[in-house]
Design a protein around this motif. Structure first.
Motif, mmCIF file in Angstrom:
data_model
loop_
_atom_site.group_PDB
_atom_site.id
_atom_site.type_symbol
_atom_site.label_atom_id
_atom_site.label_comp_id
_atom_site.label_asym_id
_atom_site.label_seq_id
_atom_site.Cartn_x
_atom_site.Cartn_y
_atom_site.Cartn_z
ATOM 1 N N ASP A 83 0.829 -1.191 0.000
ATOM 2 C CA ASP A 83 0.000 0.000 0.000
ATOM 3 C C ASP A 83 0.872 1.253 0.000
ATOM 4 O O ASP A 83 1.902 1.304 0.674
ATOM 5 C CB ASP A 83 -0.895 -0.024 1.246
ATOM 6 N N TRP A 84 0.448 2.270 -0.737
ATOM 7 C CA TRP A 84 1.227 3.510 -0.822
ATOM 8 C C TRP A 84 1.427 4.140 0.546
ATOM 9 O O TRP A 84 2.455 4.764 0.799
ATOM 10 C CB TRP A 84 0.599 4.500 -1.814
ATOM 11 N N ARG A 85 0.451 3.989 1.438
ATOM 12 C CA ARG A 85 0.547 4.576 2.776
ATOM 13 C C ARG A 85 1.719 3.968 3.541
ATOM 14 O O ARG A 85 2.482 4.676 4.194
ATOM 15 C CB ARG A 85 -0.750 4.365 3.551
ATOM 16 N N ASP A 86 1.848 2.655 3.449
ATOM 17 C CA ASP A 86 2.951 1.973 4.128
ATOM 18 C C ASP A 86 4.296 2.358 3.508
ATOM 19 O O ASP A 86 5.278 2.555 4.217
ATOM 20 C CB ASP A 86 2.773 0.452 4.072
ATOM 21 N N GLY A 142 3.068 18.563 -4.140
ATOM 22 C CA GLY A 142 2.669 19.244 -2.911
ATOM 23 C C GLY A 142 2.358 18.275 -1.781
ATOM 24 O O GLY A 142 2.714 18.522 -0.628
ATOM 25 N N ALA A 143 1.728 17.167 -2.116
ATOM 26 C CA ALA A 143 1.361 16.184 -1.092
ATOM 27 C C ALA A 143 2.603 15.575 -0.437
ATOM 28 O O ALA A 143 2.719 15.557 0.786
ATOM 29 C CB ALA A 143 0.496 15.087 -1.707
ATOM 30 N N VAL A 144 3.517 15.098 -1.255
ATOM 31 C CA VAL A 144 4.704 14.471 -0.650
ATOM 32 C C VAL A 144 5.648 15.528 -0.071
ATOM 33 O O VAL A 144 6.348 15.257 0.906
ATOM 34 C CB VAL A 144 5.436 13.510 -1.610
ATOM 35 N N GLU A 178 -5.193 11.074 1.735
ATOM 36 C CA GLU A 178 -6.335 10.192 1.407
ATOM 37 C C GLU A 178 -7.592 11.018 1.139
ATOM 38 O O GLU A 178 -8.318 10.760 0.179
ATOM 39 C CB GLU A 178 -6.608 9.223 2.550
ATOM 40 N N ALA A 179 -7.845 12.008 1.987
ATOM 41 C CA ALA A 179 -9.043 12.840 1.832
ATOM 42 C C ALA A 179 -8.995 13.621 0.520
ATOM 43 O O ALA A 179 -10.015 13.721 -0.180
ATOM 44 C CB ALA A 179 -9.181 13.792 3.033
ATOM 45 N N MET A 180 -7.856 14.148 0.195
ATOM 46 C CA MET A 180 -7.723 14.898 -1.065
ATOM 47 C C MET A 180 -7.886 13.969 -2.276
ATOM 48 O O MET A 180 -8.477 14.365 -3.274
ATOM 49 C CB MET A 180 -6.378 15.630 -1.123
ATOM 50 N N ALA A 181 -7.362 12.770 -2.162
ATOM 51 C CA ALA A 181 -7.527 11.800 -3.259
ATOM 52 C C ALA A 181 -9.007 11.443 -3.412
ATOM 53 O O ALA A 181 -9.506 11.357 -4.545
ATOM 54 C CB ALA A 181 -6.706 10.535 -2.980
ATOM 55 N N ALA A 182 -9.710 11.277 -2.303
ATOM 56 C CA ALA A 182 -11.137 10.957 -2.359
ATOM 57 C C ALA A 182 -11.918 12.116 -2.992
ATOM 58 O O ALA A 182 -12.846 11.897 -3.772
ATOM 59 C CB ALA A 182 -11.664 10.655 -0.948
#
Length: 186
Positions: A83-86, A142-144, A178-182
């Motif tokens: 998973d990208w989060r991990d 911006g996210a990373v 995650e929220a922005m992706a959603a």
């Protein structure tokens, strides 16, 4: 002639990797402000001019040292289905640990541009993780950046806050991604 033989013997074991490793040790011990080619040569038990057989300039050596510490980071396999989060959490945690082991990196990162193969591999890995977040391409940097700027700042400004607080804040940033992706519908 004994002096020349002694010098040749000392230089026989010297190579670019050994010079770079000694530079990293010296930077760890004394920081970039006190780092000099003379100090490095003394550490290696050679003359300062001998070091220039292996690097052209002090700046080149600092680039090599910076890239060497980026080489310490454990990067996820590009083919990994984790998973990208991990993967992002692992990269951020590893980056924080590297900054803790080598505080001098903060003074050098981005100056000169991080162009070594280990630094480039880290950047490419971060780019791949960003692409997997579901954030539109225009927001990936911006996210990373938010994650790694947090890690960078937390390492030096709030190091006393502890590992648990840092992990919580990292989880908040990941939840925000995650929220922005959603919101973007991916």
């Amino acid at each position: 002639m004994v002096g020349a033989a002694d010098r040749a013997k000392r230089l026989a074991g010297l190579d670019r990797e050994r010079v770079t490793a000694a530079a990293v040790r010296l930077l760890d011990a004394e920081g970039p402000a006190r780092f000099s080619m003379r100090r490095l040569a003394a550490e290696l038990n050679v003359t300062a001019m001998s070091v220039y057989w292996y690097v052209d300039t002090k700046d080149e050596l600092l680039e090599l040292a910076l890239d060497a510490v980026f080489g310490e980071l454990e990067l996820p396999d590009p083919e990994s289905e984790a998973d990208w989060r991990d993967r992002l959490r692992g990269l951020a945690t590893g980056y924080r640990a590297m900054l803790g082991r080598h505080p001098w990196v903060s003074a050098l990162i981005g100056n000169p541009v991080d162009v070594g193969p280990c630094s480039a591999a880290f950047s490419e890995c971060v780019r791949r993780v960003a692409a997997d977040t579901g954030i539109p391409p225009y927001g990936q940097v911006g996210a990373v950046s938010a994650v790694f700027q947090f890690v960078y700042g937390a390492q030096f400004a709030g190091a006393e806050s502890g590992e648990r607080d840092s992990e919580f804040a990292l989880d908040l940033l990941i939840a925000g991604i995650e929220a922005m992706a959603a919101r973007s519908g991916r």
